[in-house]
Design a protein around this motif. Sequence first.
Motif, short mmCIF file in Angstrom:
data_model
loop_
_atom_site.label_atom_id
_atom_site.label_comp_id
_atom_site.label_asym_id
_atom_site.label_seq_id
_atom_site.Cartn_x
_atom_site.Cartn_y
_atom_site.Cartn_z
N GLY A 167 -4.66 5.82 -11.87
CA GLY A 167 -4.73 4.84 -12.88
C GLY A 167 -4.15 4.76 -14.10
N ARG A 213 -6.34 4.38 -4.00
CA ARG A 213 -6.90 4.04 -2.87
C ARG A 213 -6.26 2.76 -2.12
NH1 ARG A 213 -13.23 4.37 -5.37
NH2 ARG A 213 -13.10 6.69 -5.41
N ASP A 243 -19.71 4.37 -2.55
CA ASP A 243 -19.11 5.26 -3.46
C ASP A 243 -19.16 6.57 -3.36
OD1 ASP A 243 -21.58 6.10 -4.66
OD2 ASP A 243 -21.87 4.32 -5.58
N SER A 265 -8.79 11.61 -19.22
CA SER A 265 -10.29 11.11 -19.95
C SER A 265 -11.00 12.44 -19.89
CB SER A 265 -10.94 10.02 -18.88
OG SER A 265 -10.13 8.80 -19.30
N ASP A 315 -20.52 13.33 -12.26
CA ASP A 315 -20.98 12.30 -13.22
C ASP A 315 -19.85 12.15 -14.42
OD1 ASP A 315 -22.10 10.76 -15.33
OD2 ASP A 315 -23.86 10.94 -14.29
N ARG A 362 -20.31 8.96 -5.48
CA ARG A 362 -21.11 9.77 -6.61
C ARG A 362 -22.25 10.87 -6.22
NH1 ARG A 362 -22.45 4.29 -10.48
NH2 ARG A 362 -20.15 3.49 -10.62
N SER A 366 -14.45 8.57 -10.80
CA SER A 366 -13.54 8.04 -11.82
C SER A 366 -13.45 6.57 -11.35
CB SER A 366 -12.45 8.79 -12.23
OG SER A 366 -11.76 7.92 -13.07
N ALA A 367 -13.14 5.87 -12.49
CA ALA A 367 -12.53 4.23 -12.07
C ALA A 367 -11.06 4.38 -11.94
CB ALA A 367 -13.33 3.44 -13.29
N PHE A 368 -10.43 5.57 -12.24
CA PHE A 368 -9.08 5.54 -12.36
C PHE A 368 -8.41 5.73 -11.11
CE2 PHE A 368 -10.24 6.38 -16.76
CZ PHE A 368 -9.57 5.35 -17.51
N TYR A 369 -9.32 5.89 -10.12
CA TYR A 369 -8.73 6.07 -8.66
C TYR A 369 -8.10 4.89 -7.95
CZ TYR A 369 -11.00 10.80 -9.41
OH TYR A 369 -11.48 12.00 -9.79
N GLY A 370 -8.51 3.68 -8.66
CA GLY A 370 -8.20 2.50 -7.82
C GLY A 370 -7.01 2.26 -7.20
#
Length: 331
Positions: free
Chosen positions: A279, A210, A220, A256, A227, A222, A203-207
Amino acid sequence: MTSAPAPRVRPRRLRETPALRRLVSETRLDPAELVLPIFVREGVTEPMPIASMPGVVQHSLDSVKQAVADAAAAGVGGVMLFGVPETRDATGSCGTDPNGILNVATRVVADEVGDALVVQTDLCLDEFTDHGHCGVLDALGRVDNDATLERYREMALVQAASGSQLLGLSGMMDGQVAAVRDALDGAGFAHTAILAYSAKYASAFYGPFRDAVESTLEGDRRTYQLDPGNRREGLREAMIDIDEGADVVMVKPAGSYLDVLADVAAASEVPVWAYQVSGEYSMIEAAAMHGWIDRRRAVIESVRGIRRAGADVVLTYWATELAGWLREGTE
């Protein structure tokens, strides 16, 4: 002209007053259904603010005592500990060092509140490796699944010996639940429970997280996290973990992936949890700081939505604050 008859069925009747709305509410929140994630940083003497997560800090070994005491006093069900070490290496050796920051913090927290709430630990290598991946790498730089399982076995024994009551397996390695369960049972820790991060998406919501653990990730994740477009796969992973002996399974992120959460909750015979990730937290905090949303209402609505989708417990950075609102009856 004859006027239309008044409607006999009026759902609005049950929305007329706060007392009625409370009485017929289908989804209730309770402090015991909340878990507070906490970061503990090695080598600091005071809490260190995390810029991308307003209101969240990296704790020192001293300040974490007050944080967990506050959580216990608010009735929060548990705390999930993450360690931030001063040095990292290729195999994440700090994670299996009894004197590593996470294991020391676990002993401190277990001594402070171990009888009042559930002390939980993140069992993963990403905080401790110099490359930032959740496992050890092979000669080609790929995450080596089976070699990583051996490291997880070692971590499990150290964390259990340090006082963790529930191990949060978040690395998404195939076979990790079975490997850790075998290691625990063989070493006399049959009563230590396993929380499997079963449906953990790339997910992009971990920023912001980190930032919180000062991740050194290269590339990444992945090849081992799910996915974001795959719904059935999330359920499949959860069922595999249950078969391997997971005591609790989890969906991450929460907001999400409510469809995945609902699928897992409908099929699971063990408790199902969800992680409201960094996120998700930071977006609400940022919008509230700009005056674009009502912060308290947004926090409550977001957590209630996760519970409504089927989560028995929610990991959220608002756990202590939300628990306070719930106990005051001001939610």
